[in-house]
Scaffold this motif. Structure first.
Motif, PDB file in Angstrom:
ATOM      1  N   VAL A   1      65.392  31.384  67.271  1.00 22.49           N
ATOM      2  CA  VAL A   1      64.761  32.542  66.730  1.00 22.49           C
ATOM      3  C   VAL A   1      63.377  31.878  66.543  1.00 22.49           C
ATOM      4  CG1 VAL A   1      64.381  34.155  65.167  1.00 22.49           C
ATOM      5  CG2 VAL A   1      66.771  33.654  65.842  1.00 22.49           C
ATOM      6  N   LYS A   2      62.370  32.442  66.860  1.00 22.60           N
ATOM      7  CA  LYS A   2      60.969  31.715  66.911  1.00 22.60           C
ATOM      8  C   LYS A   2      59.996  32.719  65.902  1.00 22.60           C
ATOM      9  CE  LYS A   2      56.755  30.755  69.423  1.00 22.60           C
ATOM     10  NZ  LYS A   2      55.927  31.960  68.848  1.00 22.60           N
ATOM     11  N   SER A   3      59.271  32.380  64.921  1.00 20.85           N
ATOM     12  CA  SER A   3      58.171  33.098  64.130  1.00 20.85           C
ATOM     13  C   SER A   3      57.082  33.226  64.989  1.00 20.85           C
ATOM     14  CB  SER A   3      57.989  32.183  62.939  1.00 20.85           C
ATOM     15  OG  SER A   3      59.253  32.177  62.023  1.00 20.85           O
ATOM     16  N   LEU A   4      56.654  34.405  64.900  1.00 24.59           N
ATOM     17  CA  LEU A   4      55.242  34.693  65.445  1.00 24.59           C
ATOM     18  C   LEU A   4      54.210  34.033  64.844  1.00 24.59           C
ATOM     19  CD1 LEU A   4      55.669  38.409  66.806  1.00 24.59           C
ATOM     20  CD2 LEU A   4      56.210  36.249  68.071  1.00 24.59           C
ATOM     21  N   SER A   5      53.167  33.433  65.649  1.00 20.74           N
ATOM     22  CA  SER A   5      52.096  32.972  65.058  1.00 20.74           C
ATOM     23  C   SER A   5      51.217  33.887  64.834  1.00 20.74           C
ATOM     24  CB  SER A   5      51.199  32.117  66.203  1.00 20.74           C
ATOM     25  OG  SER A   5      50.823  32.979  67.167  1.00 20.74           O
ATOM     26  N   PRO A   6      49.991  33.719  63.683  1.00 19.88           N
ATOM     27  CA  PRO A   6      49.031  34.748  63.412  1.00 19.88           C
ATOM     28  C   PRO A   6      48.603  35.334  64.763  1.00 19.88           C
ATOM     29  CG  PRO A   6      48.708  32.890  62.166  1.00 19.88           C
ATOM     30  CD  PRO A   6      49.782  32.393  63.067  1.00 19.88           C
ATOM     31  N   GLN A   7      47.994  34.666  65.597  1.00 21.49           N
ATOM     32  CA  GLN A   7      47.544  35.250  66.949  1.00 21.49           C
ATOM     33  C   GLN A   7      48.624  36.297  67.561  1.00 21.49           C
ATOM     34  OE1 GLN A   7      44.604  35.652  68.373  1.00 21.49           O
ATOM     35  NE2 GLN A   7      45.528  36.452  70.218  1.00 21.49           N
ATOM     36  N   GLU A   8      49.874  35.804  67.800  1.00 24.29           N
ATOM     37  CA  GLU A   8      50.894  36.728  68.298  1.00 24.29           C
ATOM     38  C   GLU A   8      51.134  38.006  67.402  1.00 24.29           C
ATOM     39  OE1 GLU A   8      53.468  33.263  70.702  1.00 24.29           O
ATOM     40  OE2 GLU A   8      53.809  33.960  68.561  1.00 24.29           O
ATOM     41  N   LEU A   9      50.987  37.638  66.135  1.00 25.03           N
ATOM     42  CA  LEU A   9      51.190  39.104  65.167  1.00 25.03           C
ATOM     43  C   LEU A   9      49.915  40.091  65.432  1.00 25.03           C
ATOM     44  CD1 LEU A   9      52.546  37.262  62.119  1.00 25.03           C
ATOM     45  CD2 LEU A   9      53.859  38.763  63.532  1.00 25.03           C
ATOM     46  N   TYR A  10      48.957  39.262  65.670  1.00 26.81           N
ATOM     47  CA  TYR A  10      47.597  40.410  65.714  1.00 26.81           C
ATOM     48  C   TYR A  10      47.827  41.106  67.133  1.00 26.81           C
ATOM     49  CZ  TYR A  10      43.065  41.386  67.407  1.00 26.81           C
ATOM     50  OH  TYR A  10      41.767  42.277  67.848  1.00 26.81           O
ATOM     51  N   GLU A  11      48.286  40.427  68.183  1.00 28.27           N
ATOM     52  CA  GLU A  11      48.391  41.071  69.661  1.00 28.27           C
ATOM     53  C   GLU A  11      49.622  42.032  69.575  1.00 28.27           C
ATOM     54  OE1 GLU A  11      48.196  38.985  73.200  1.00 28.27           O
ATOM     55  OE2 GLU A  11      47.153  37.389  72.395  1.00 28.27           O
ATOM     56  N   GLN A  12      50.479  41.797  68.717  1.00 27.62           N
ATOM     57  CA  GLN A  12      51.773  42.830  68.507  1.00 27.62           C
ATOM     58  C   GLN A  12      51.467  43.904  67.912  1.00 27.62           C
ATOM     59  OE1 GLN A  12      55.863  41.511  67.503  1.00 27.62           O
ATOM     60  NE2 GLN A  12      55.500  42.412  65.511  1.00 27.62           N
TER      61      GLN A  12
END
Length: 872
Positions: free
Chosen positions: A451-462
């Motif tokens: 299980v991987k936590s999303l990075s700030p960049q990935e959270l933004y794109e999400q």
């Protein structure tokens, strides 16, 4: 190309007994036949359905176009032959040849064992060999009937739903092509039909009947009875019988039957679309709800990626690539060893692009030769090496060479080359670094249950992805309500008309298309209203053409025979629907008639022109187009397009699709998915010498054995996004196979939409961005989710923190954009590999991206040319 002197069809045969044939019903289309010039024989392909118990199957039959006397036969593997048997159609007199091997008296049918087993049968037809490949199928009867039902419903939809998508910048509608005018017309029809039934026109026709003596109106027979019989209570009398089977009522019944058929399809269309929009909205809701601040990483794909990166960290991997380039470039290496070993480190290309600046090895370090610029030149030979060598390669070259020392440079030129050995490169060092870093991340993930936590960049794109999903959920829920509104209004009227038809027929009225043009249709407002309503319904549903309506009615009679051809025709309908309803292409004049021709005739080279003026894209969709090499794929899309800022320069790209109604066993017997794809791409040369992308469409949901991309669509389809055979080749989206199956309501046409979107968004132009100002396409941007070309440019951040915690500065060449209508993001970037072409990458969010996503970074896309990724 040799044309066949025969045709192969499925026939439905009705026998009175084993000798007497009473009826022959032909399938609409013949089985496609190709000529193999290498083997000098004809080839055809069909399918049987071992799971279909209790269903009447079509009989495979052959008809000749000439009158030669030679009798056709099957070549048995043991060297014997078995002759076919002639039958004559009792209505047309046409002679067909069939396989008669076993008479089943219970079903009154002849069965031909040869055409009902899986395998290949070899026929000799008037001295010409023909092989028929008979494939098996694991589809059940219910599934096949759903295929057939969907095919017919989609055909009616594409005809009735002509105006469902309006092409306009900043505006999108997607109803079902049925408005209040249609509903009012149907209401009026029902009202007038009800009134006609209350007081239908009647004629009193004189007849003779027995009546009581006092009520008799005598005829000649009455006097005869009085003279010959005494005291008869009943005598023959003149009387009248009311008859409703008059011309006016016959026409009204015909018009009502036609209206019933059209309204039935409107009800089916409205119900299907309401259900489809609901399914899509629920799917989007599930996608939205599945987003969290963590992601479950696919361990197997991480391990597979690590193995590939470790392979790329080996010199042998890159040496094989060099050897392949040498071979492909036809560079001739000297067989005997040469006298010198030249050790070089490749730097930049020369200004004239005819060589490289190089450093030489002095035993301790890399230096400039004679303290001057070292140049490896190809002006005097071996010019092909300009496309083999790359910057930062370290090479040992066993060769004979000439060294020319000038004032400012030293020029090296090859006379002969025996061997080129790669010692090191920047790509190898990068792969080693990436491998160690990715391995470390994998170890950490394994400890955390993957299980991987999303990075700030990935959270933004999400969040951007979630916004697009909410937008589309609102859109589809709104259209579901519109479709349900139509269904609620029309369905009760459909039931009423069905009841009226029963009542009309109970009056012994026979339908007739002849319009009597009598005073009844002038004086009686209900007869007049029903006639006008029938004509109006045909006009507003675009069915005024009698031949078009007749063709639709005939196609409605198709049964469960020749399912591969039905799947092929259904795929054609779906391609048009996706281009029209999603990507907003407008079909040009007479397209409906050409579509009907493709479905119910054996014509080839049928074309339908479609245009999207706003996107500056114009498609000619060909059905069974004959290529210059005389091969005939199912579908060819010829795309003409213009750059966003240049309407004077016309560009062109061809895209080829072939539909195969195969199950997994059939694919396996052919050597697997890629074996069949390569047969189309290379052996049949649908690619026309590697110029055209070629894709196969199939209904098999378990075809992909080893998923190579982490997106959900990777379970079902392969878009040429990566190497799938572990043979070192990358397909650059030039070949692959996608899943298309009407039974799967969750995916429906998404796989086809992604494929066509990839073509009209990405594959229409070169992906090499080296000489461009930025990574954006030259073509007008188009949204792969909703088809809009109303795309705005966004300001992007300067950089981001990646999964390893490192700050990554964004490339200045990347372009961020967003669809104004559906909020879908599309980001343009290029591959950051050793390749100097800067291969364009386009990210369309997680679901709609056709590039492969990284297992460790689901929002990062891999290059289809090398497997690397970029800094978005």
């Amino acid at each position: 190309m040799m044309n066949p002197h025969f045709e192969i069809k499925y026939l439905e045969l009705k026998w009175y007994n084993k000798e007497t044939l009473t009826k022959v019903t032909e399938s609409l289309n013949s089985i496609p036949i190709e000529y193999d010039e290498k083997r000098e024989l004809f080839q055809a392909e069909t399918i049987i359905y071992p799971k279909l118990d209790g269903i009447e199957r079509g009989q495979l039959a052959i008809r000749f176009f000439n009158m030669e006397a030679s009798k056709p036969y099957i070549e048995i593997p043991n060297g014997k032959i078995k002759y076919l048997n002639p039958i004559e159609d009792p209505n047309t007199g046409i002679t067909w040849w069939i396989f008669k091997e076993k008479w089943v008296s219970e079903q009154k049918q002849w069965f031909g064992i040869a055409s009902n087993i899986v395998g290949t049968i070899r026929l000799v037809l008037q001295n010409k060999p023909c092989e028929i490949a008979i494939n098996g199928s694991d589809f059940t009867r219910d599934q096949l009937e759903q295929y057939l039902r969907t095919f017919k419903n989609d055909l009616w939809e594409i005809i009735l739903d002509e105006n469902s998508t309006v092409q306009a910048e900043g505006r999108e509608t997607k109803g079902i092509g049925v408005n209040d005018e249609v509903i009012e017309c149907i209401n009026s029809l029902v009202a007038h039909a009800e009134k006609v039934l209350k007081t239908p026109k009647v004629e009193l026709r004189e007849i003779q009947a027995l009546k009581p003596r006092k009520a008799v109106k005598p005829v000649n027979r009455t006097f005869f009875e009085l003279a010959t019989k005494t005291n008869q209570r009943f005598l023959t009398s003149r009387t009248t019988d009311p008859s409703y089977n008059v011309a006016e009522n016959r026409y009204v019944l015909f018009a009502l039957e036609r209206c019933h058929r059209i309204i039935k399809q409107i009800v089916i269309l409205a119900e299907n679309k309401a259900q489809r929009f609901q399914d899509i909205a629920e799917k989007l809701q599930n996608q939205h709800d599945a987003f969290t601040d963590t992601v479950k990483v696919n361990r197997d794909m991480v391990v597979a990626d690590l193995q590939k990166i470790r392979e790329r960290a080996k010199v042998e991997y890159w040496q094989r690539k060099i050897d392949k380039k040498l071979n492909d470039s036809n560079i001739e290496l000297h067989s005997a060893p040469c006298s010198d070993d030249l050790y070089l480190k490749i730097e930049n290309r020369t200004k004239e692009q005819d060589g490289f600046f190089v450093l030489i090895w002095d035993g301790r370090q890399w230096i400039k030769p004679e303290n001057k610029s070292g140049i490896l030149g190809f002006r005097y030979g071996f010019s092909e090496l300009i496309n083999v060598f790359e910057r930062d390669m370290v090479l040992r070259i066993n060769c004979d060479y000439i060294q020319r020392i000038g004032k400012q440079s030293v020029l090296f030129s090859f006379k002969r080359i025996h061997a080129i050995e790669l010692r090191d490169s920047k790509a190898i060092q990068k792969a080693k670094e990436v491998f160690e870093k990715e391995k470390s991340i994998g170890i950490s993930l394994a400890a955390n249950g993957w299980v991987k936590s999303l990075s700030p960049q990935e959270l933004y794109e999400q969040e951007k992805e979630k916004a697009a999903l909410l937008n589309r959920m609102s859109f589809y829920n709104k259209n579901k309500m519109l479709s349900f509104y139509v269904y609620e209004k029309v369905e009760p009227k459909f039931r009423a008309i069905k009841k009226f038809l029963t009542q009309f027929k109970a009056l012994n009225i026979k339908p007739s298309s002849y319009f009597p043009n009598s005073m009844t249709f002038v004086q009686n407002p209900h007869y007049q209203g029903l006639h006008n309503g029938y004509n109006m319904l045909r006009r507003i549903t675009n069915l005024t053409d009698e031949e078009l309506l007749f063709s639709l009615e005939r196609i409605d009679e198709i049964g469960l025979v020749n399912m591969p051809l039905i799947y092929e025709r259904w795929t054609l309908i779906r391609i048009i629907l996706v281009l029209k309803d999603v990507f907003r292409f407008v079909p040009q004049d007479n397209w409906k008639y050409r579509l009907i021709d493709a479905i119910k005739t054996n014509q080839t080279d049928i074309k339908i022109d479609l245009s999207n003026v706003i996107a500056k894209r114009y498609i000619t969709l060909w059905y069974e187009k004959t290529l210059p090499n005389n091969k005939r794929p199912d579908f060819v899309l010829d795309l003409t397009w213009f750059a966003q800022n240049n309407f004077n320069k016309r560009e062109f790209k061809r895209f080829v699709i072939d539909a195969k109604f195969y199950d997994k066993n059939t694919f396996d017997k052919a050597g697997g998915m890629m074996s069949k794809v390569n047969e189309l791409y290379i052996d049949k040369n649908y690619s026309e010498n590697f110029e055209n992308p070629v894709f196969l469409i199939h209904p098999c949901n378990n075809l992909i054995e080893h998923q190579v991309t982490s997106q959900v669509w990777g379970k079902f389809s392969f878009l040429g996004e990566l190497n799938i055979l572990d043979d070192g080749d990358f397909y650059s989206h030039n070949k692959g196979a996608i899943y298309l199956n009407p039974i799967d309501r969750a995916l429906y046409s998404d796989e086809l939409q992604r494929l066509l979107g990839m073509f009209i968004q990405y594959k229409l132009e070169s992906s090499n961005t080296k000489h461009l100002r930025d990574d954006k396409t030259q073509a007008v941007p188009i949204c792969i989710r909703c088809g809009s070309s109303h795309i705005k440019r966004l300001e992007k951040s300067q950089g981001y923190v990646n999964q390893s915690g490192d700050w990554v500065e964004r490339t200045s060449r990347s372009v961020w954009m967003q669809c104004v209508e559906c909020d879908q993001m599309q980001i343009y970037n290029h591959c950051a590999s050793w390749d100097d072409n800067r291969t364009r990458l386009i990210k369309n969010g997680i679901y709609w991206s056709y590039h492969s996503a990284r297992a460790l970074e689901p929002f990062n896309m891999k290059c289809p040319s090398c497997g690397e990724w970029g800094a978005w």
